[in-house]
Motif scaffolding. Structure first.
Motif, PDB file in Angstrom:
ATOM      1  N   PRO A 190      55.120  52.448 -43.633  1.00  0.00           N
ATOM      2  CA  PRO A 190      55.225  51.876 -44.877  1.00  0.00           C
ATOM      3  C   PRO A 190      55.098  52.552 -45.973  1.00  0.00           C
ATOM      4  O   PRO A 190      55.693  52.202 -46.994  1.00  0.00           O
ATOM      5  CB  PRO A 190      54.128  50.585 -44.734  1.00  0.00           C
ATOM      6  CG  PRO A 190      52.990  51.078 -43.614  1.00  0.00           C
ATOM      7  CD  PRO A 190      53.792  51.945 -42.735  1.00  0.00           C
ATOM      8  N   LEU A 191      54.704  53.768 -46.165  1.00  0.00           N
ATOM      9  CA  LEU A 191      54.652  54.361 -47.094  1.00  0.00           C
ATOM     10  C   LEU A 191      55.562  55.582 -47.183  1.00  0.00           C
ATOM     11  O   LEU A 191      55.654  56.475 -47.968  1.00  0.00           O
ATOM     12  CB  LEU A 191      53.023  55.205 -47.350  1.00  0.00           C
ATOM     13  CG  LEU A 191      52.046  53.929 -47.631  1.00  0.00           C
ATOM     14  CD1 LEU A 191      50.640  54.950 -48.063  1.00  0.00           C
ATOM     15  CD2 LEU A 191      52.432  53.279 -49.005  1.00  0.00           C
ATOM     16  N   ALA A 192      56.260  55.581 -46.257  1.00  0.00           N
ATOM     17  CA  ALA A 192      57.350  56.804 -46.198  1.00  0.00           C
ATOM     18  C   ALA A 192      58.256  56.797 -47.175  1.00  0.00           C
ATOM     19  O   ALA A 192      58.512  57.916 -47.689  1.00  0.00           O
ATOM     20  CB  ALA A 192      58.006  56.699 -44.656  1.00  0.00           C
ATOM     21  N   GLU A 193      58.699  55.681 -47.845  1.00  0.00           N
ATOM     22  CA  GLU A 193      59.741  55.767 -48.683  1.00  0.00           C
ATOM     23  C   GLU A 193      59.172  55.398 -50.075  1.00  0.00           C
ATOM     24  O   GLU A 193      60.184  55.178 -51.063  1.00  0.00           O
ATOM     25  CB  GLU A 193      60.693  54.591 -48.150  1.00  0.00           C
ATOM     26  CG  GLU A 193      61.413  54.946 -46.752  1.00  0.00           C
ATOM     27  CD  GLU A 193      62.234  56.359 -46.737  1.00  0.00           C
ATOM     28  OE1 GLU A 193      62.836  56.472 -47.984  1.00  0.00           O
ATOM     29  OE2 GLU A 193      62.487  56.981 -45.629  1.00  0.00           O
ATOM     30  N   ASP A 221      55.807  49.923 -54.944  1.00  0.00           N
ATOM     31  CA  ASP A 221      56.181  50.040 -53.536  1.00  0.00           C
ATOM     32  C   ASP A 221      54.942  50.158 -52.737  1.00  0.00           C
ATOM     33  O   ASP A 221      54.776  49.376 -51.921  1.00  0.00           O
ATOM     34  CB  ASP A 221      56.873  51.382 -53.352  1.00  0.00           C
ATOM     35  CG  ASP A 221      58.309  51.467 -54.152  1.00  0.00           C
ATOM     36  OD1 ASP A 221      58.796  50.325 -54.370  1.00  0.00           O
ATOM     37  OD2 ASP A 221      58.796  52.365 -54.366  1.00  0.00           O
ATOM     38  N   VAL A 222      53.884  50.657 -53.217  1.00  0.00           N
ATOM     39  CA  VAL A 222      52.431  50.865 -52.482  1.00  0.00           C
ATOM     40  C   VAL A 222      51.890  49.416 -52.425  1.00  0.00           C
ATOM     41  O   VAL A 222      51.456  48.946 -51.389  1.00  0.00           O
ATOM     42  CB  VAL A 222      51.806  51.752 -53.044  1.00  0.00           C
ATOM     43  CG1 VAL A 222      50.359  52.186 -52.361  1.00  0.00           C
ATOM     44  CG2 VAL A 222      52.420  53.165 -53.376  1.00  0.00           C
ATOM     45  N   THR A 223      51.863  48.531 -53.519  1.00  0.00           N
ATOM     46  CA  THR A 223      51.417  47.365 -53.734  1.00  0.00           C
ATOM     47  C   THR A 223      52.149  46.582 -52.711  1.00  0.00           C
ATOM     48  O   THR A 223      51.372  45.966 -51.988  1.00  0.00           O
ATOM     49  CB  THR A 223      51.599  46.647 -55.167  1.00  0.00           C
ATOM     50  OG1 THR A 223      50.941  47.665 -56.157  1.00  0.00           O
ATOM     51  CG2 THR A 223      50.763  45.307 -55.104  1.00  0.00           C
ATOM     52  N   ASP A 224      53.467  46.528 -52.511  1.00  0.00           N
ATOM     53  CA  ASP A 224      54.228  45.697 -51.640  1.00  0.00           C
ATOM     54  C   ASP A 224      53.630  46.108 -50.196  1.00  0.00           C
ATOM     55  O   ASP A 224      53.671  45.345 -49.364  1.00  0.00           O
ATOM     56  CB  ASP A 224      55.886  45.945 -52.193  1.00  0.00           C
ATOM     57  CG  ASP A 224      56.022  45.540 -53.340  1.00  0.00           C
ATOM     58  OD1 ASP A 224      55.292  44.588 -53.856  1.00  0.00           O
ATOM     59  OD2 ASP A 224      57.306  45.896 -53.774  1.00  0.00           O
ATOM     60  N   ALA A 225      53.764  47.643 -50.040  1.00  0.00           N
ATOM     61  CA  ALA A 225      53.132  47.824 -48.847  1.00  0.00           C
ATOM     62  C   ALA A 225      51.896  47.480 -48.316  1.00  0.00           C
ATOM     63  O   ALA A 225      51.773  46.985 -47.260  1.00  0.00           O
ATOM     64  CB  ALA A 225      53.246  49.496 -48.520  1.00  0.00           C
ATOM     65  N   ILE A 226      51.162  47.262 -49.294  1.00  0.00           N
ATOM     66  CA  ILE A 226      49.645  46.815 -48.969  1.00  0.00           C
ATOM     67  C   ILE A 226      49.836  45.208 -48.426  1.00  0.00           C
ATOM     68  O   ILE A 226      49.498  44.691 -47.362  1.00  0.00           O
ATOM     69  CB  ILE A 226      48.988  46.861 -50.182  1.00  0.00           C
ATOM     70  CG1 ILE A 226      48.315  48.297 -50.511  1.00  0.00           C
ATOM     71  CG2 ILE A 226      47.553  45.971 -49.896  1.00  0.00           C
ATOM     72  CD1 ILE A 226      47.568  48.328 -51.831  1.00  0.00           C
ATOM     73  N   ALA A 245      52.389  43.984 -47.155  1.00  0.00           N
ATOM     74  CA  ALA A 245      53.339  43.850 -45.888  1.00  0.00           C
ATOM     75  C   ALA A 245      52.102  44.329 -44.659  1.00  0.00           C
ATOM     76  O   ALA A 245      52.325  43.911 -43.638  1.00  0.00           O
ATOM     77  CB  ALA A 245      54.120  44.818 -46.010  1.00  0.00           C
ATOM     78  N   THR A 246      51.302  45.132 -45.005  1.00  0.00           N
ATOM     79  CA  THR A 246      50.531  45.737 -43.653  1.00  0.00           C
ATOM     80  C   THR A 246      49.269  45.470 -43.570  1.00  0.00           C
ATOM     81  O   THR A 246      48.523  45.378 -42.595  1.00  0.00           O
ATOM     82  CB  THR A 246      50.932  47.097 -43.622  1.00  0.00           C
ATOM     83  OG1 THR A 246      50.416  47.923 -44.854  1.00  0.00           O
ATOM     84  CG2 THR A 246      52.457  47.384 -43.285  1.00  0.00           C
ATOM     85  N   ALA A 247      48.444  45.384 -45.039  1.00  0.00           N
ATOM     86  CA  ALA A 247      47.068  45.327 -45.070  1.00  0.00           C
ATOM     87  C   ALA A 247      46.693  43.877 -44.304  1.00  0.00           C
ATOM     88  O   ALA A 247      46.825  42.837 -45.006  1.00  0.00           O
ATOM     89  CB  ALA A 247      46.402  45.411 -46.318  1.00  0.00           C
ATOM     90  N   PRO A 248      45.709  43.765 -43.475  1.00  0.00           N
ATOM     91  CA  PRO A 248      45.378  42.276 -42.912  1.00  0.00           C
ATOM     92  C   PRO A 248      44.984  41.276 -43.782  1.00  0.00           C
ATOM     93  O   PRO A 248      45.226  40.106 -43.758  1.00  0.00           O
ATOM     94  CB  PRO A 248      44.718  42.418 -41.663  1.00  0.00           C
ATOM     95  CG  PRO A 248      44.174  43.902 -41.587  1.00  0.00           C
ATOM     96  CD  PRO A 248      45.329  44.893 -42.775  1.00  0.00           C
ATOM     97  N   LEU A 249      44.190  41.838 -45.018  1.00  0.00           N
ATOM     98  CA  LEU A 249      43.421  40.837 -45.896  1.00  0.00           C
ATOM     99  C   LEU A 249      44.302  40.664 -46.977  1.00  0.00           C
ATOM    100  O   LEU A 249      43.665  40.011 -47.766  1.00  0.00           O
ATOM    101  CB  LEU A 249      42.203  41.594 -46.022  1.00  0.00           C
ATOM    102  CG  LEU A 249      41.057  41.807 -44.934  1.00  0.00           C
ATOM    103  CD1 LEU A 249      39.922  42.470 -45.496  1.00  0.00           C
ATOM    104  CD2 LEU A 249      40.621  40.746 -44.059  1.00  0.00           C
ATOM    105  N   PHE A 250      45.285  41.243 -47.210  1.00  0.00           N
ATOM    106  CA  PHE A 250      46.139  41.366 -48.428  1.00  0.00           C
ATOM    107  C   PHE A 250      47.346  40.381 -48.316  1.00  0.00           C
ATOM    108  O   PHE A 250      48.247  40.585 -49.421  1.00  0.00           O
ATOM    109  CB  PHE A 250      46.366  42.707 -49.055  1.00  0.00           C
ATOM    110  CG  PHE A 250      44.983  43.249 -49.444  1.00  0.00           C
ATOM    111  CD1 PHE A 250      43.822  43.509 -48.939  1.00  0.00           C
ATOM    112  CD2 PHE A 250      45.003  43.658 -50.990  1.00  0.00           C
ATOM    113  CE1 PHE A 250      42.719  43.918 -49.275  1.00  0.00           C
ATOM    114  CE2 PHE A 250      43.891  43.980 -51.458  1.00  0.00           C
ATOM    115  CZ  PHE A 250      42.792  44.480 -50.767  1.00  0.00           C
ATOM    116  N   PRO A 251      47.522  39.413 -47.640  1.00  0.00           N
ATOM    117  CA  PRO A 251      48.904  39.036 -47.505  1.00  0.00           C
ATOM    118  C   PRO A 251      49.442  38.446 -48.547  1.00  0.00           C
ATOM    119  O   PRO A 251      50.652  38.183 -48.737  1.00  0.00           O
ATOM    120  CB  PRO A 251      48.997  38.198 -46.095  1.00  0.00           C
ATOM    121  CG  PRO A 251      47.402  37.487 -46.072  1.00  0.00           C
ATOM    122  CD  PRO A 251      46.522  38.920 -46.481  1.00  0.00           C
TER     123      PRO A 251
END
Lengths: 804, 204, 477
Positions: A640-643, A649-654, A656-662
């Motif tokens: 998720p952080l590759a690009e 982008d990082v906020t969006d990645a959170i 997308a992937t962090a279970p508590l942050f949908p």
């Protein structure tokens, strides 16, 4: 409002009338006010703001300035009434603009200006001054007051931070009411009488309140000014963005103001669920540390000559090769990553992802000074829950020192009678005098104190009387967490429905623990122990300063010496950073955007307001760039952080992937300045068996806790705050001074099994007999630091105290 | 010693105990300190703050509101010459002027020997006896300039020592509530039912 | 002086004249030792209390209600009705005795405290019994050392004799009376400021409504604040009953009241007069009262009800000494104080003594009073000193209008062709101190315009600082 007729509602039964709605007429228009609402608030909400000075929505109205007089008819004809003092009643008729009301308001302005100096051009408040604005809008065109105005010596410092100009003061009672009602520090008061009334401190007692800056913010004129901002800027030159203070984990909403790309002022923003507009002075004034000349402007690498500035490529390359070498030689368990709680969610997430990629078993956002991560898995309370609960159980640190605005909220809950506080503490805290029951226990025995308390009939009855919120954190850094965990478990056994508000301190500690920087088996103490034993090749410190923050400083020293290499990501050259091999210059608060998570799990935005110092970069960016140099151990394709290229982008990645942050999307955050709640994990507390050795009666049991001001970078690097730290001292009950055979101020030795340190002794009634309290992380003129005595493995520490 | 003496601390505690809330004793205690020291000292205010559990700023804030409290040393006798309407109509201005000349100080000042402080004062509730003045809050009625001369001579000669105690002392008899007769302070939060002599059904 | 009452010792009954009238509250004044328990007991003292305790509290309360004992502090509200305003079921309730007499011209409560402290104590006990008040605080003005001394002595005697404290007269009626004393602040005579002061605070009035002391008072609990003279009436009511009480005075104002007449009269003094039996002419000129103007001068004006009251002219001499009548005529009876000015009086200077008093006594809470009162005083000082201009007079009216918006009550004047404007005024302040700085000055300006006109010169064209320009300098972005 819409004119579209909806067929479905036409046939539906009449909607229930809102029981809290009160129909009143405002300036000829029917409006719906709320039951109990003040006329001034109802009018403002409906587009008819009434000029005022003394009224403040967060404080008891006093009807003092008389500026808000309007005409009100409650059935006995129109009468001039102070709109801040009367609540709406059904069929009330309010006229804020009648000739009578206008004449009264204009008359008030004339009288308020009578003795007010016309020094607006040299006044800090000029341009954002309610008196100036009102005079401009409603005042007379000229001054008819030809008498000599009142004169006082001015300005006079009433504390280290605040200055008072009594000539400008219009006696609105805001600062004094704040000191009394909100802060509980009645150190400023009206003195004298009538036309000579003035706000003053006691002759030899300054306004030493942790919350003094709020009085400057709410002063409706330029009577109170803050040393750090005086004459720095004009309001119209300030750029500002709304943000969140990350000094502690309360997460107060602020506006961050700057001019010419320099941070100049923080002001509190009224976030209803969090800070009600208030800030503590540490959070308000520590922008000075961001502007400090001591900031690390560029990355540094260790050479024979010491730490030398270098280019990012070189520094990142050096860091990457240290990590790659360690991985090659010792595998993932030769690397430890500590910290992340001082940055944003994005920073913590990126470093957590890097820790995952490296697969290190040693990571922790706490530095052995918090509680086991499982407390975040208990049914979580919000600050509002706590401030409205029937009972608040305090099982943790002195909130006034560690989470000051949470202290204000709970103090209000207690003082207003909403909540009863049941406190377990080894020493008096800021909330003790407001507690319904404040239970003293010997340090390290809170589990026994809780067991006794829940068996007490009156307390049990109170705990059964309504909502119970347990506020829990680390009470003493000189004891392990076992007693607190056991005490918490006993409370939860007794009150299974209780919710828990974790009183963890560091700004984004909850965010960091929720986004990948929680221990995965081994915590910071384990990592430090390993490092001290020489099994750690690379210790990565992400905004972490173990030499100042890790309670067992001897272990920290051994760890930093024992780790073969140290990579530090930091804003200032802390003691720990000075030992690093590679220092990666980090952007500070205000220099980077992102989000932060407070102790409730509330996510709010943090604003990027000024350009980062030198070439400093946000922590997340450093993690991402470092990952790109780690080959197989970096973020591979599809990560998720590759690009990512921006913080968004990082906020969006959170999301997308962090279970508590949908749900914590940028859109949701933009729509809700008060924040978006994360999901909460579920966990059970670890089983602990507590065994506390009995205290020899010649010994004193040690308790160590933080005070608001200490040697932490944000304070130490802010000139206005640095001098406010209390300094090292051993505080004992005044009655114990004689037993030790010393006077107040004598240098004594504290002798433990582990070390001997010397410091002044202070007689302090807030400390019970047989206990010695020492503030953590203090500067000291002579002798040692209390941290030398702390033993990370001990459940309790006893010391002998002797004259040096 | 400008803190309250041990003797006065005993009196102070008696006074505090009469009130449901200790802060109510603030003004009587500041009077007590003024009685002891002749004026209100910083140390005394701190001591009172300790005794009633408030900050020194609160004691200071309240005390400075009231005119009888002096925060600088004053004379053994404070002479307050009333200047409000009835007294003014009957020559108070002249009387004050005469006092200034006789004492050689301006209103507000203290004689060099520290004996007399002359103060202009507001209505003293003796309007039918105008012009009037008070010496340490003891009245002198229908004063003429020659009465004033005689008064000052008496004060200087010590002839009124028995009648007029030094500044700070008000009533020379203190209230004492004998233990066996005392009901005790009725605390606002501790009482939820009516007093013994009011049967509940009789309350409206 | 026309008589032999000239007094310079402190324990004489200064200026009090008994006359040949019913005495409700001054019946013991003729005795030199009127303040002792011995004398009190020998003259029916505590008999009213005994009678009261023999009945129920409700009976006593009813007796006071039927008697229509009006408050003597200034507002004239019936005490029995006031007691009934305490909310049912809310305890404890307190009694606070207002002995902070300091309204210019007023001298009666001090006499009652100095001369007959036991009567006051008995009145307090009756009130506590009837209204269910659990503790009594007797607040005496700080400057009244003798009154404090006499009350302290009387209380000590009464405690020892079983009249105060636990189980009074062997009943289950138990109440403490605590002597409290102030420290010099006129505004504390206002009942909410009195409560603040009794709580150890600065004596700044609380805003009422929403909360009157009877509902939310001392320590937030129901509190009855009664004036000394009001309470001094109760022993008579308890002992002799409402029929005897209402037989004195008028139906709407039964009983007597203490009136102090001071200033330019032949016989200044305090009189207990029968309500409704006199006019101002009687009081000022009557042989049994003040016997006319000194040196047989003409009357110029008089203050009918304490320093706060708008002034009356000779035109109003025949107004009955009664609250409603005085109100219609443009003023009030207030605290029972008449101050008389003869033809030699310098009206602006006389007004200044009162404006200065109220400006000085402002607590500082409300802007109009704190700033406006002092401003009025400064303007008037300048005019009195002969340095004023017509602009100063105009400015007085502007400031006055900010303190008391709308029409200000004043007396009628045949000389000036003025109609009376009835009491009361409107005000922008919480309490009456602010308006009181304006009321006497307004009266003086309205009723004696020529005296001001003669003192001032036309204002020169003034160079003034435009506030808006300054504000613009600061706010212009």
């Amino acid at each position: 409002m819409t004119d579209v007729v909806d067929d479905t509602t036409a046939s539906a039964p009449e909607p229930e009338p809102d029981p809290d709605a009160v129909a009143v007429t405002l300036n000829g228009t029917a409006i719906s006010a709320r039951k109990g609402e003040l006329v001034i608030a109802a009018a403002e909400r409906h587009g008819a703001p009434i000029p005022h000075f003394c009224y403040h929505p967060r404080m008891t109205p006093v009807g003092m300035c008389r500026q808000c007089l309007v005409e009100v008819d409650t059935g006995r004809g129109m009468q001039l009434q102070p709109s801040c003092m009367i609540t709406v009643s059904p069929d009330m008729v309010i006229d804020t603009e009648s000739p009578t009301a206008k004449r009264a308001q204009e008359g008030m302005i004339e009288l308020l200006l009578a003795n007010h100096p016309l020094d607006c051009p040299v006044c800090d408040k000029g341009g954002e001054c309610p008196l100036q604005d009102q005079a401009y809008a409603h005042g007379p065109g000229e001054s008819r007051f030809v008498e000599e105005k009142r004169h006082y010596e001015k300005p006079i410092p009433i504390s280290d931070l605040v200055l008072l100009d009594r000539e400008r003061c219009i006696l609105c009672d805001r600062c004094t009411r704040f000191a009394d009602e909100i802060a509980g520090d009645k150190l400023i008061h009206f003195t004298q009488r009538g036309n000579e009334t003035q706000v003053m401190t006691f002759p030899d007692e300054p306004f030493a309140s942790y919350f003094s800056g709020n009085t400057v913010q709410i002063c409706p004129v330029g009577a109170l000014t803050a040393e750090p901002y005086r004459f720095k800027a004009r309001p119209w030159d300030l750029d500002q963005r709304e943000s969140t203070c990350t000094t502690c984990a309360v997460g107060c909403r602020t506006v961050v103001q700057s001019s010419r790309d320099e941070l100049l002022r923080y002001q509190g923003v009224d976030s209803d669920p969090v800070n009600h507009g208030w800030l503590c002075d540490r959070g308000r004034f520590n922008f000075e540390a961001v502007n400090s000349a001591e900031r690390i402007a560029d990355p540094l690498v260790r050479t024979a000559a010491g730490l030398e500035p270098t280019r990012w490529n070189g520094a990142l390359g050096a860091a990457a090769s240290l990590i790659n070498d360690a991985l090659a030689k010792g595998g993932p368990s030769s690397i430890a990553i500590l910290g992340g709680a001082r940055g944003t969610n994005e920073d913590a997430f990126a470093w957590g992802q890097l820790a995952d990629a490296i697969d290190t078993p040693y990571r922790d956002a706490q530095l052995g000074d918090g509680l086991p991560i499982e407390v975040l898995g208990l049914k979580r309370a919000t600050i509002d829950d706590a401030a409205n609960a029937a009972t608040v159980v305090l099982l943790g640190p002195d909130l006034k020192e560690e989470l000051p605005v949470l202290y204000l909220r709970l103090r209000d809950a207690a003082v207003s009678g909403r909540s009863k506080l049941v406190e377990f503490s080894a020493v008096d805290t800021g909330l003790s005098r407001h507690a319904w029951r404040s239970i003293r226990h010997e340090p390290g025995t809170q589990h026994d104190a809780v067991a006794g308390a829940v068996a007490d009939e009156a307390i049990a009855e109170q705990l059964a009387a309504g909502d119970v919120v347990i506020v829990t954190g680390r009470q003493s850094l000189a004891e392990s967490t076992d007693a607190t965990v056991a005490a918490l478990q006993r409370l939860l056994d007794a009150v299974p429905d209780a919710t828990v508000l974790p009183a963890l301190r560091r700004g984004n500690v909850v965010g960091a623990l929720s986004l990948g920087m929680a221990p995965t088996g081994y915590d910071a103490i384990d990592a430090m122990t390993e490092a001290a034993a020489g099994t750690i090749d690379v210790l990565v410190l992400v905004g972490a300063d173990p030499l100042n923050d890790f309670p067992d400083v001897e272990l920290a020293r051994d760890a930093l010496t024992g780790a073969r290499h140290i990579i530090s990501v930091d804003t200032h050259l802390s003691e720990s950073t000075q030992l690093a091999d590679v220092v990666l210059a980090a952007a500070a608060y205000g220099e980077k955007a992102g989000t932060t998570t407070n102790l409730e799990g509330r996510v709010t935005t943090v604003a990027h307001q000024v350009t980062a110092t030198g070439t400093a970069r946000p922590d997340w960016m450093i993690a991402v760039e470092l990952a790109s140099l780690l080959g197989d151990h970096g973020f591979g394709d599809g990560h998720p952080l590759a690009e990512v290229t921006t913080v968004d982008d990082v906020t969006d990645a959170i999301v997308a992937t962090a279970p508590l942050f949908p749900g914590v999307t940028r859109a949701a955050l933009a729509a809700s300045p008060d924040g978006v709640m994360t999901l909460q994990p579920a966990a059970a507390l670890p089983d602990v068996a507590v065994s506390v050795p009995a205290r020899n009666r010649y010994d004193y049991r040690l308790t160590v806790s933080r005070t608001l001001y200490d040697r932490a970078v944000g304070t130490a690097m802010s000139p206005s705050l640095a001098g406010l730290a209390p300094g090292s001292a051993a505080h004992v009950n005044p009655l114990d001074l004689a037993g030790i055979g010393v006077d107040d101020g004598t240098i004594v030795q504290l002798i433990s099994a582990k070390a001997t340190v010397s410091m002044p002794v202070v007689g302090n009634v807030r400390v019970p007999r047989g206990v010695v309290w020492a503030p953590f992380n203090q500067r000291t003129e002579r002798g040692g630091h209390i941290e030398d005595i702390i033993d990370a493995g001990a459940t309790a520490i006893d010391v002998r105290i002797e004259r040096s | 010693m400008s803190r309250l003496s041990d003797h006065n601390v005993v009196i102070a505690r008696e006074i505090i105990a009469r009130y449901p809330k200790p802060k109510s004793a603030l003004i009587p205690l500041v009077h007590l300190s003024q009685e002891q020291n002749g004026y209100v000292t910083t140390e005394a205010m701190k001591h009172i703050a300790e005794l009633i559990g408030v900050t020194p700023a609160e004691v200071y804030g309240t005390a400075t509101f009231y005119e009888m409290f002096k925060f600088e040393p004053v004379g053994k006798y404070v002479v307050n010459v009333c200047g409000t309407m009835s007294c003014a109509l009957l020559g108070a201005g002249e009387l004050l002027h005469h006092a200034e000349e006789k004492l050689g100080v301006k209103a507000g000042g203290t004689t060099d020997d520290g004996l007399i402080t002359l103060m202009p004062a507001e209505c003293q509730a003796a309007c039918t006896e105008a012009p009037c003045l008070q010496v340490n809050y003891r009245f002198r009625y229908r004063m003429t300039t020659s009465d004033l001369d005689a008064l000052i001579d008496d004060l200087r000669a010590g002839r009124l020592d028995g009648e007029i105690p030094p500044h700070g002392t008000l009533g020379r008899t203190r209230q004492t509530i004998p233990d066996d007769r005392a009901v005790g302070a009725v605390h606002p939060d501790d009482v939820t039912t009516g007093p013994a002599w009011i049967p509940m059904e009789q309350d409206r | 002086m026309t008589d032999s009452t000239r007094a310079v010792t402190h324990d004489y009954i200064p200026g009090f004249y008994i006359g040949d009238r019913p005495q409700v509250v001054t019946s013991r004044f003729e005795y030199e030792d009127s303040y002792t328990l011995e004398r009190f007991l020998a003259t029916d003292g505590y008999k009213g209390l005994e009678k009261c305790l023999a009945g129920t509290p409700a009976q006593m309360h009813e007796e006071v209600k039927v008697s229509t004992v009006l408050g003597r502090g200034g507002a004239g509200f019936p005490a029995g009705v006031k007691w009934g305003f305490t909310p049912a079921g809310v305890w404890p309730r307190y009694l606070v005795v207002n002995g902070d007499e300091s309204e210019p011209g007023t001298y009666k409560d001090r006499l009652l405290m100095e001369r007959d402290p036991h009567q006051l104590i008995e009145g307090c006990l009756i009130a506590c019994y009837a209204a269910g008040l659990s503790q009594c605080f007797l607040y005496v003005r700080g400057e009244m050392a003798l009154a404090q001394e006499r009350i302290a002595t009387a209380l000590n005697e009464a405690y020892a004799a079983g009249y105060v404290g636990t189980n009074i007269l062997g009943t289950d009626f138990s109440v403490d009376i605590v002597l409290h004393w102030g420290a010099g602040a006129y505004v504390v005579g206002e009942e909410t400021a009195l409560i603040e002061s009794l709580e150890g605070e600065r004596g700044m009035p609380r805003l009422k409504p929403p909360f009157f002391p009877a509902a939310v008072g001392l320590y937030g609990k129901p509190t009855i604040v009664n004036n000394v003279e009001t309470l001094a009436n109760l022993p008579f009511v308890a002992l002799n009953g409402s029929v005897a009480y209402t037989a004195i005075g008028t139906a709407t104002s039964p009983g007597t009241r203490m009136v102090a007449v001071s200033g330019h009269v032949k016989r200044p003094g305090v009189f207990e007069i029968v309500n409704g039996s006199t006019t101002f002419r009687d009081i000022i000129y009557g042989e049994e009262f003040s016997q006319g103007i000194r040196d047989d001068n003409d009357l110029k004006a008089f203050v009918p009800g304490g320093g706060s009251a708008p002034w009356f002219l000779p035109d109003q001499l025949d107004v009955p000494f009664e609250g409603r009548e005085a109100g219609t005529a443009g003023s009030m009876l207030g605290s029972g104080a008449v101050m008389v000015m003869d033809s030699t009086t310098d009206i602006p200077a006389a007004a200044l003594t009162l404006t200065k008093f109220y400006a000085h006594e402002s607590c500082g809470k409300c802007t109009p009073c704190r700033e406006g009162g002092t401003w009025l005083m400064r303007l008037l000082e300048r005019v009195v000193a002969g340095h004023g201009t017509d602009a100063d007079l105009a400015q007085m009216l502007e400031v006055g209008q900010t303190i008391c918006p709308g029409e200000m009550p004043h007396a009628s004047s045949e000389r000036l062709g003025l109609e009376a404007v009835p009491f009361p005024y409107k005000m922008t302040t919480i309490c009456f101190v602010g308006p009181s700085a304006w009321a006497p000055l307004h009266s003086a300006l309205t009723l004696f315009p020529e005296e001001f006109a003669a003192r001032v010169t036309p204002a020169p064209k003034r160079i003034s600082i435009p506030v808006t320009a300054l504000a613009a300098a600061g706010a212009d972005q």
